[in-house]
Design an enzyme around this catalytic site. Structure first.
Site, PDB file in Angstrom:
ATOM      1  N   PRO A   1     -57.850  30.626  43.355  1.00  0.00           N
ATOM      2  CA  PRO A   1     -57.676  29.976  44.376  1.00  0.00           C
ATOM      3  C   PRO A   1     -57.252  30.578  45.644  1.00  0.00           C
ATOM      4  O   PRO A   1     -56.301  31.255  45.511  1.00  0.00           O
ATOM      5  CB  PRO A   1     -56.629  28.863  43.942  1.00  0.00           C
ATOM      6  CG  PRO A   1     -56.467  29.242  42.505  1.00  0.00           C
ATOM      7  CD  PRO A   1     -56.993  30.527  42.253  1.00  0.00           C
ATOM      8  N   GLU A   2     -57.511  30.108  46.921  1.00  0.00           N
ATOM      9  CA  GLU A   2     -57.009  30.480  48.097  1.00  0.00           C
ATOM     10  C   GLU A   2     -56.060  29.419  48.781  1.00  0.00           C
ATOM     11  O   GLU A   2     -55.757  28.606  48.056  1.00  0.00           O
ATOM     12  CB  GLU A   2     -58.205  30.956  49.183  1.00  0.00           C
ATOM     13  CG  GLU A   2     -59.091  32.004  48.401  1.00  0.00           C
ATOM     14  CD  GLU A   2     -59.852  32.843  49.351  1.00  0.00           C
ATOM     15  OE1 GLU A   2     -59.760  32.900  50.660  1.00  0.00           O
ATOM     16  OE2 GLU A   2     -60.974  33.312  48.941  1.00  0.00           O
TER      17      GLU A   2
ATOM     18  N   LYS B   1     -50.186  31.339  48.666  1.00  0.00           N
ATOM     19  CA  LYS B   1     -50.738  30.921  47.226  1.00  0.00           C
ATOM     20  C   LYS B   1     -49.591  30.486  46.434  1.00  0.00           C
ATOM     21  O   LYS B   1     -49.780  30.259  45.114  1.00  0.00           O
ATOM     22  CB  LYS B   1     -51.643  31.900  46.498  1.00  0.00           C
ATOM     23  CG  LYS B   1     -52.789  32.446  47.695  1.00  0.00           C
ATOM     24  CD  LYS B   1     -53.487  33.767  46.700  1.00  0.00           C
ATOM     25  CE  LYS B   1     -54.488  34.043  47.608  1.00  0.00           C
ATOM     26  NZ  LYS B   1     -55.261  35.337  47.084  1.00  0.00           N
TER      27      LYS B   1
ATOM     28  N   ARG C   1     -61.636  44.158  44.151  1.00  0.00           N
ATOM     29  CA  ARG C   1     -62.337  43.190  44.298  1.00  0.00           C
ATOM     30  C   ARG C   1     -63.525  43.573  45.101  1.00  0.00           C
ATOM     31  O   ARG C   1     -63.639  44.680  45.532  1.00  0.00           O
ATOM     32  CB  ARG C   1     -61.471  42.090  45.577  1.00  0.00           C
ATOM     33  CG  ARG C   1     -60.103  41.623  44.662  1.00  0.00           C
ATOM     34  CD  ARG C   1     -60.206  40.906  43.651  1.00  0.00           C
ATOM     35  NE  ARG C   1     -60.666  39.573  43.883  1.00  0.00           N
ATOM     36  CZ  ARG C   1     -60.111  38.713  44.528  1.00  0.00           C
ATOM     37  NH1 ARG C   1     -59.002  38.730  44.897  1.00  0.00           N
ATOM     38  NH2 ARG C   1     -60.707  37.440  44.823  1.00  0.00           N
TER      39      ARG C   1
END
Ligand code: ZN
Length: 267
Positions: A2-3, A52, A254
């Protein structure tokens, strides 16, 4: 993962469901039993997100702090709660609503000064009115690291993840490999302002859409999933602007997506 817009969305939803209500707090799974007993029966007074991280402030300055990490999820609802199937770390319930948290990376009870300490380690959040964009820009523009690496550092810009990183750099036509110290102040200002726009839009929609209608395959109506992004998860496909194949490369664990045609260093 989730961002920030997702976490801010959770904060809004929890505030709407439970604000100023006395809550039953439990840990059906048991791993949060001690923390749940500290919060059980208290009134939820404040609900806020920073990047976050989610913070629920209860009476007597006790806070529930949650970071979902890779696998954490919230489920919410009105009415009586369903059976807590699976590993429900925290169950919140009022007389007429419920919420279940599963699989968070962080879930703990903090005092107010501990909340401040966590927040002091976080950078500027484009979704917060108190964000220090100028300070974040000054720090970013002193670094030799690439802009792509710096944007993911939560102590600089809080809440940006892989999608917003790739898409905001594309929309600003910034080479993701450009060192922070080579980024002009005007480019930082434009990048920040676009992050604010994109993330507010994501919060409103409940999903990330970064494309302008004229750049989508289907130009009218709601943006379909395959039309939502310029470069994220579009490796090998033609850039919507210049036709160059979008590139994917590993960066810091990433995948970084960018268009080598559009995102070229001018210096
Ligand atoms: Zn391009």
């Amino acid at each position: 993962v989730p961002e920030g817009h997702t976490v801010h969305g959770h904060a809004r939803r929890l505030a709407a469901l439970f604000g100023d209500r006395r809550l039953a707090v439990s840990s059906p799974q048991g791993r949060f039993g001690t923390g749940a007993r500290l919060l059980d029966g208290r009134i939820l007074r404040t609900t806020t997100a920073h990047g976050k991280h989610l913070f629920l402030g209860f009476d007597d300055e006790r806070w529930l702090h949650v970071h979902l990490g890779l696998f954490g999820t919230w489920r919410f609802g009105d009415g009586p709660p369903p059976d807590p199937r699976g590993a429900v770390r925290v169950a919140l319930a009022s007389a007429d609503a419920w919420a279940h948290l599963r699989g968070p990376t962080a879930c703990d009870v903090l005092a107010t000064d501990e909340v401040t300490a966590v927040r002091n380690r976080l950078g500027a959040d484009p979704l917060r009115a108190d964000a220090d964009a100028r300070g974040a820009g000054e720090r970013l523009r002193r670094s030799r690291s690439s802009v792509a690496v710096l944007l993911m550092r939560q102590d600089l810009v809080a809440g940006v993840g892989n999608v917003y990183r790739a898409e905001s750099l594309f929309r600003a036509r910034i080479d993701p490999h450009l060192p922070g110290r080579a980024l002009p102040e005007s480019s930082w200002n434009a990048l920040w302002s676009d992050l604010v726009t994109l993330m507010r839009d994501g919060l409103r929609r409940g999903r990330i859409v970064t494309t302008r209608p004229q750049h989508r395959t289907r130009r009218s109506g709601i943006a379909r999933g395959e039309d939502a992004y310029y470069v994220y998860r579009r490796a090998g496909l033609a850039c919507r602007i210049c036709g160059t194949a979008v590139r994917a490369e590993p960066l810091g664990g990433r995948t970084l997506y960018h268009c080598p045609g559009c995102q070229v260093s001018s210096g």
